[in-house]
Design an enzyme around this catalytic site. Sequence first.
Site, PDB file in Angstrom:
ATOM      1  N   LYS A 193       3.350  63.474   3.618  1.00 38.06           N
ATOM      2  CA  LYS A 193       2.149  62.551   3.247  1.00 38.06           C
ATOM      3  C   LYS A 193       2.547  61.479   2.356  1.00 38.06           C
ATOM      4  O   LYS A 193       2.093  60.379   2.416  1.00 38.06           O
ATOM      5  CB  LYS A 193       0.944  63.308   2.892  1.00 38.06           C
ATOM      6  N   ARG A 268     -12.653  66.920   0.125  1.00 40.74           N
ATOM      7  CA  ARG A 268     -12.080  68.306   0.455  1.00 40.74           C
ATOM      8  C   ARG A 268     -13.256  69.112   1.270  1.00 40.74           C
ATOM      9  O   ARG A 268     -13.072  70.121   1.611  1.00 40.74           O
ATOM     10  CB  ARG A 268     -11.454  68.958  -0.742  1.00 40.74           C
ATOM     11  N   ARG A 307      13.459  72.549   1.200  1.00 41.44           N
ATOM     12  CA  ARG A 307      13.120  71.626  -0.122  1.00 41.44           C
ATOM     13  C   ARG A 307      13.188  72.552  -1.357  1.00 41.44           C
ATOM     14  O   ARG A 307      13.725  72.226  -2.349  1.00 41.44           O
ATOM     15  CB  ARG A 307      11.528  70.972   0.123  1.00 41.44           C
ATOM     16  N   ARG A 313      11.166  74.122  -6.793  1.00 44.16           N
ATOM     17  CA  ARG A 313       9.495  74.722  -7.289  1.00 44.16           C
ATOM     18  C   ARG A 313       9.566  75.950  -6.839  1.00 44.16           C
ATOM     19  O   ARG A 313       9.640  76.322  -5.345  1.00 44.16           O
ATOM     20  CB  ARG A 313       8.860  73.400  -6.308  1.00 44.16           C
ATOM     21  N   ARG A 325      -0.281  78.714   2.052  1.00 44.63           N
ATOM     22  CA  ARG A 325      -0.855  77.292   1.754  1.00 44.63           C
ATOM     23  C   ARG A 325      -1.153  76.505   3.009  1.00 44.63           C
ATOM     24  O   ARG A 325      -1.978  75.586   3.074  1.00 44.63           O
ATOM     25  CB  ARG A 325       0.328  76.539   0.810  1.00 44.63           C
TER      26      ARG A 325
END
Length: 370
Positions: A193, A268, A307, A313, A325
């Site tokens: 995104k 949201r 990633r 992360r 998620r």
Amino acid sequence: MIKLHDLIFKPFVSSQQLDEIIGRMASEIAADLKDEVPVFIGILNGSFMLVSDFVKKYPHPCEVTFIKLASYEGLKSTEDIQRLIGLTQDLTGRTVVILEDIIDTGSTLHEVHRIFKNENVKQLKIATLFFKPEAYNKDFKLHYVGLEIPDKFIVGYGLDYNGLGRDLPEVYQLKTTQYMTNLVLFGPPGAGKGTQAEFLKDKYNLVHISTGDVFRFNIKNETALGMLAKSYMDRGELVPDQLTIDMLNAEVEKNQDAKGFIFDGFPRTNEQAKALDALMESKDSQINAMIALEVDDEVLVKRLLDRGKTSGRADDADENIIRNRITEYYTKTAVLKDFYSEQNKYFGVDGVGSIEEITQRLSKVINELK
Ligand code: IMP
Ligand code: MG
């Protein structure tokens, strides 16, 4: 939306609302004047519709007449008022109620007072359907005001723009902003995104508003809104929608010349989507599309794990966290997908392929928005 000469106007006050406002004015005036037989004086041209509807609602006997004054040229009120038709009857000792369609600078009203100075009427009351307090620069008392409105040009229900619009049964307001393309961009974690938002921003001259960034910016710079937001966060509470909307509003205001906005991370919920619509509406604009990047779960999981190997992360390293998620994303966005689908504004775009391929698919959707 309507077009008169070169300008676009948007709906502002419906005929039903006008009806209610005028009904209210008639009862208020009738209650004050009790047994008097007032003379209602309409100021032509603009007041002809108002006077006609008003006297039909006035519950007691009354007289009706008109005077004709002119002051407006195009969109601007001029100081120079022309008296085209003056008083044609003796009003000594009478109760007179001026019926104005709109009071703007008050110059016309000044002329009205001049006309009545030597008429020896019993009392002179001023009633106006619309009043623009920000434009008014006189001290004359307005006894009855139907609706206070912002200092923006309106047409319809007797009011014209260079001759056109008087015949409209409802009132329209001048649309001041140019056409914008406003997108709500969605995508599950790992869909790309952020990358796509960067491309679209440059390609279409849009401003990318990421709610997360906006929050961080306001908190870091200790803006009033940021401090308020932080006070909720510090207490472990959700930041109220209105506060988020206020921050987004500030971003939109900062970018007056933008060709449009990409909203990212907001809305949201249904409530937020409605609030965003209201915000865009207040800017004479709208959300044109919700675009969601669609990527198969297994591809996302693989991308995020890859990633995680390089980014370090923590939430990109654990497959269970990643799957949660993704599930959370679908649960939360389902209502929004419905919200925008109902307005034919939902567009799913295949998010698997090269960056350029995906940008092209997104561009195709944007280019076909009207
Ligand atoms: P004023 O003398 O500045 O108070 O302006 C009063 C007259 O200007 C009204 O009687 C209208 O004819 C015209 N006018 C003021 N504002 C508007 C508007 O927004 N649309 C159309 N005519 C207006
Ligand atoms: Mg007028």
